[in-house]
Design a protein around this motif. Structure first.
Motif, mmCIF file in Angstrom:
data_model
loop_
_atom_site.group_PDB
_atom_site.id
_atom_site.type_symbol
_atom_site.label_atom_id
_atom_site.label_comp_id
_atom_site.label_asym_id
_atom_site.label_seq_id
_atom_site.Cartn_x
_atom_site.Cartn_y
_atom_site.Cartn_z
ATOM 1 N N VAL A 65 0.655 -0.980 0.129
ATOM 2 C CA VAL A 65 -0.051 0.256 -0.517
ATOM 3 C C VAL A 65 0.980 1.342 -0.162
ATOM 4 C CG1 VAL A 65 -2.193 -0.647 1.098
ATOM 5 C CG2 VAL A 65 -0.293 -0.158 2.393
ATOM 6 N N GLN A 66 2.348 1.515 -0.132
ATOM 7 C CA GLN A 66 2.750 2.336 -0.370
ATOM 8 C C GLN A 66 3.320 2.165 -1.391
ATOM 9 O OE1 GLN A 66 6.671 1.909 2.314
ATOM 10 N NE2 GLN A 66 4.881 2.902 4.406
ATOM 11 N N THR A 67 2.362 3.136 -2.279
ATOM 12 C CA THR A 67 2.742 4.009 -3.335
ATOM 13 C C THR A 67 3.385 4.989 -3.479
ATOM 14 O OG1 THR A 67 0.711 4.211 -3.586
ATOM 15 C CG2 THR A 67 0.963 1.617 -3.884
ATOM 16 N N VAL A 68 2.872 5.687 -4.859
ATOM 17 C CA VAL A 68 3.413 6.987 -5.296
ATOM 18 C C VAL A 68 2.287 7.953 -4.779
ATOM 19 C CG1 VAL A 68 3.574 8.845 -6.873
ATOM 20 C CG2 VAL A 68 4.677 6.828 -6.724
ATOM 21 N N GLU A 69 1.434 8.003 -4.522
ATOM 22 C CA GLU A 69 0.126 7.872 -4.349
ATOM 23 C C GLU A 69 -0.169 8.586 -2.833
ATOM 24 O OE1 GLU A 69 0.086 6.872 -7.993
ATOM 25 O OE2 GLU A 69 -0.131 5.729 -6.511
ATOM 26 N N THR A 70 0.538 7.363 -2.252
ATOM 27 C CA THR A 70 0.371 7.409 -0.351
ATOM 28 C C THR A 70 1.395 7.311 0.151
ATOM 29 O OG1 THR A 70 0.355 4.794 -0.416
ATOM 30 C CG2 THR A 70 -1.484 5.308 -0.452
ATOM 31 N N LEU A 71 2.413 7.510 -0.325
ATOM 32 C CA LEU A 71 3.927 7.563 0.803
ATOM 33 C C LEU A 71 3.737 8.594 1.190
ATOM 34 C CD1 LEU A 71 5.998 5.785 -1.867
ATOM 35 C CD2 LEU A 71 6.308 5.397 0.403
ATOM 36 N N PRO A 72 3.191 9.891 0.708
ATOM 37 C CA PRO A 72 3.420 10.720 1.711
ATOM 38 C C PRO A 72 1.866 11.421 2.368
ATOM 39 C CG PRO A 72 2.961 12.189 -0.981
ATOM 40 C CD PRO A 72 2.968 10.185 -0.535
ATOM 41 N N TYR A 73 1.148 10.508 2.784
ATOM 42 C CA TYR A 73 0.544 10.351 3.724
ATOM 43 C C TYR A 73 1.188 9.855 5.047
ATOM 44 C CZ TYR A 73 -3.532 7.897 6.660
ATOM 45 O OH TYR A 73 -4.015 6.983 7.465
ATOM 46 N N PHE A 74 1.736 7.553 4.498
ATOM 47 C CA PHE A 74 2.621 7.893 5.905
ATOM 48 C C PHE A 74 4.043 8.632 5.982
ATOM 49 C CE2 PHE A 74 0.366 3.910 3.043
ATOM 50 C CZ PHE A 74 0.319 3.579 4.367
ATOM 51 N N ASP A 112 12.774 1.892 -14.386
ATOM 52 C CA ASP A 112 12.719 3.621 -13.965
ATOM 53 C C ASP A 112 11.835 4.294 -13.793
ATOM 54 O OD1 ASP A 112 14.128 3.416 -16.590
ATOM 55 O OD2 ASP A 112 12.477 2.916 -17.725
ATOM 56 N N LYS A 113 10.609 3.649 -12.605
ATOM 57 C CA LYS A 113 10.167 4.614 -11.397
ATOM 58 C C LYS A 113 10.949 4.718 -10.554
ATOM 59 C CE LYS A 113 5.356 5.360 -13.796
ATOM 60 N NZ LYS A 113 4.664 5.836 -13.697
ATOM 61 N N MET A 114 11.589 3.618 -10.263
ATOM 62 C CA MET A 114 12.033 4.253 -8.470
ATOM 63 C C MET A 114 12.413 5.527 -8.503
ATOM 64 S SD MET A 114 14.387 0.478 -8.268
ATOM 65 C CE MET A 114 15.334 0.947 -9.183
ATOM 66 N N ALA A 115 13.541 6.214 -9.434
ATOM 67 C CA ALA A 115 13.396 8.207 -9.077
ATOM 68 C C ALA A 115 12.110 8.347 -9.074
ATOM 69 C CB ALA A 115 13.972 8.782 -10.525
ATOM 70 N N GLU A 116 11.041 8.256 -9.215
ATOM 71 C CA GLU A 116 9.862 9.004 -8.705
ATOM 72 C C GLU A 116 9.498 8.903 -7.325
ATOM 73 O OE1 GLU A 116 5.364 9.611 -10.561
ATOM 74 O OE2 GLU A 116 6.049 8.212 -10.530
ATOM 75 N N ILE A 117 10.061 7.587 -6.910
ATOM 76 C CA ILE A 117 9.441 7.437 -5.499
ATOM 77 C C ILE A 117 10.645 8.050 -4.408
ATOM 78 C CG2 ILE A 117 9.558 5.438 -4.059
ATOM 79 C CD1 ILE A 117 7.337 5.305 -5.653
ATOM 80 N N VAL A 118 11.569 7.616 -5.101
ATOM 81 C CA VAL A 118 13.014 8.847 -4.654
ATOM 82 C C VAL A 118 12.586 10.002 -3.919
ATOM 83 C CG1 VAL A 118 15.411 9.132 -4.274
ATOM 84 C CG2 VAL A 118 14.718 6.475 -4.703
#
Length: 347
Positions: A65-74, A112-118
């Protein structure tokens, strides 16, 4: 006054049970449908496990559940709690970015998506009302292929404004079959100027002396003083620090009694090996860093002088702490007006 440094905290295991339960109530009720109430969920989430592998399975619950969208919440709730309830001045969050990318994508697209997560984790960690110095440690993973793990190192190189080091996680018993691969990855990271730590000597199945020379810090490392104290002088010579997470060893069944750690601390202090006291997975344990301190004192594992030495070691070995002294020096300056009030920056 923020006073403490936390060097070993996993993003996946840092979500406290109440926050995770509320998220599931609002967005993923199917994940908690088998729990009739919060109390039973908290008991399931925080109870001790029999093995490290069983314990690590809980990470997948949060990673999903820790996605690009939800990470700021957590992360907002994590950092706010660390500042208000733990008095943290410095926090390193570690995680595997690949495991926060969509599973339906191909490996190359997930890389490629990992940079967005960081980027999302880095921006979400800076909260104006909670002034904590934060940085990320990116974890390679024992069950991910070489290509992904190398890409994680490259990501650390490319994102030094947010990333202070790399790690390997996923269970230390799985390193053996790919030991030369891990050596080559760590050697590559060091050649790129990347700080290194790694989950090593946590369990009796994770003792690989071949990896020790490549690490600046050792994630856990408790089996060194317990089983291989002859290694301590060399670790002291290298200036390596053990990241000791007391509650973890009870939760994973690695130790049967927390008082077994007394030998760890005694032998390390005698050999001149630094220890930073950490929480590892504060959410899974439902504990905070000051409790780890208090527990060690209560069981006479360490004394106050040793506790202070460990607290100082945490700042000294922090990969991204920008000052030459820990925050207590600033407080001392405020109490003594004739002394400078500004902490000197590191060179």
């Amino acid at each position: 006054m923020a006073l403490h440094a936390e060097l070993h905290r996993h993003l996946g295991g840092s979500v406290v049970p109440r926050v995770l339960w509320r998220y599931f109530e609002r967005h993923s009720t199917e994940l908690i449908s088998r729990f009739p109430n919060y109390g039973e969920f908290e008991d399931f989430y925080t109870r001790p496990r029999n093995t490290l592998d069983e314990y690590l399975e809980l990470h997948t619950l949060v990673e999903s559940v820790q996605t690009v969208e939800t990470l700021p919440y957590f992360i907002y709730r994590l950092v706010r709690g660390a500042y208000i309830f733990e008095n943290l001045a410095y926090l390193e969050l570690r995680y595997t970015p690949y495991l926060r990318t969509p599973e339906h994508l191909s490996q190359s697209k997930r890389i490629d998506k990992m940079a967005e997560i960081v980027d999302v984790v880095g921006k979400a960690s800076h909260i104006q009302e909670c002034p904590i110095v934060t940085s990320q440690i990116l974890c390679m993973h024992s069950r991910l292929p070489f290509e992904v793990n190398k890409a994680i190192i490259d990501l650390a190189v490319e994102n030094r404004q947010y990333v202070c080091g790399i790690d390997v996680a996923g269970g230390d018993s799985y390193y053996a079959d790919r030991l030369q691969e891990w050596i080559s990855l760590y050697d590559y990271a060091r050649s790129q100027g990347v700080n290194t730590t790694g989950h090593l000597y946590e369990t009796t199945a994770g003792c690989y002396p071949e990896l020790l020379p490549y690490l600046k810090r050792i994630g856990h490392g408790i089996q060194i003083p317990l089983l291989y104290p002859e290694l301590l002088p060399e670790i002291a010579r290298r200036g390596q620090c053990l990241e000791v997470c007391p509650t973890t060893y009870i939760k994973t069944g690695t130790l049967q009694d927390i008082r077994q750690l007394k030998l760890v601390f005694d032998r390390c202090f005698e050999a001149g090996v630094d220890i930073a006291i950490c929480t590892d997975n504060a959410g899974l344990h439902n504990v905070r860093l000051p409790f780890e301190y208090e527990n060690l004192l209560t069981y006479d594992i360490i004394g106050f002088a040793q506790l202070q030495a460990c607290q100082e070691a945490a700042f000294r070995h922090a990969f991204a702490w920008p000052y030459t002294h820990r925050p207590a020096s600033l407080l001392n300056g405020l109490l003594q007006p004739e002394t400078p009030k500004v902490m000197a920056m590191k060179d």
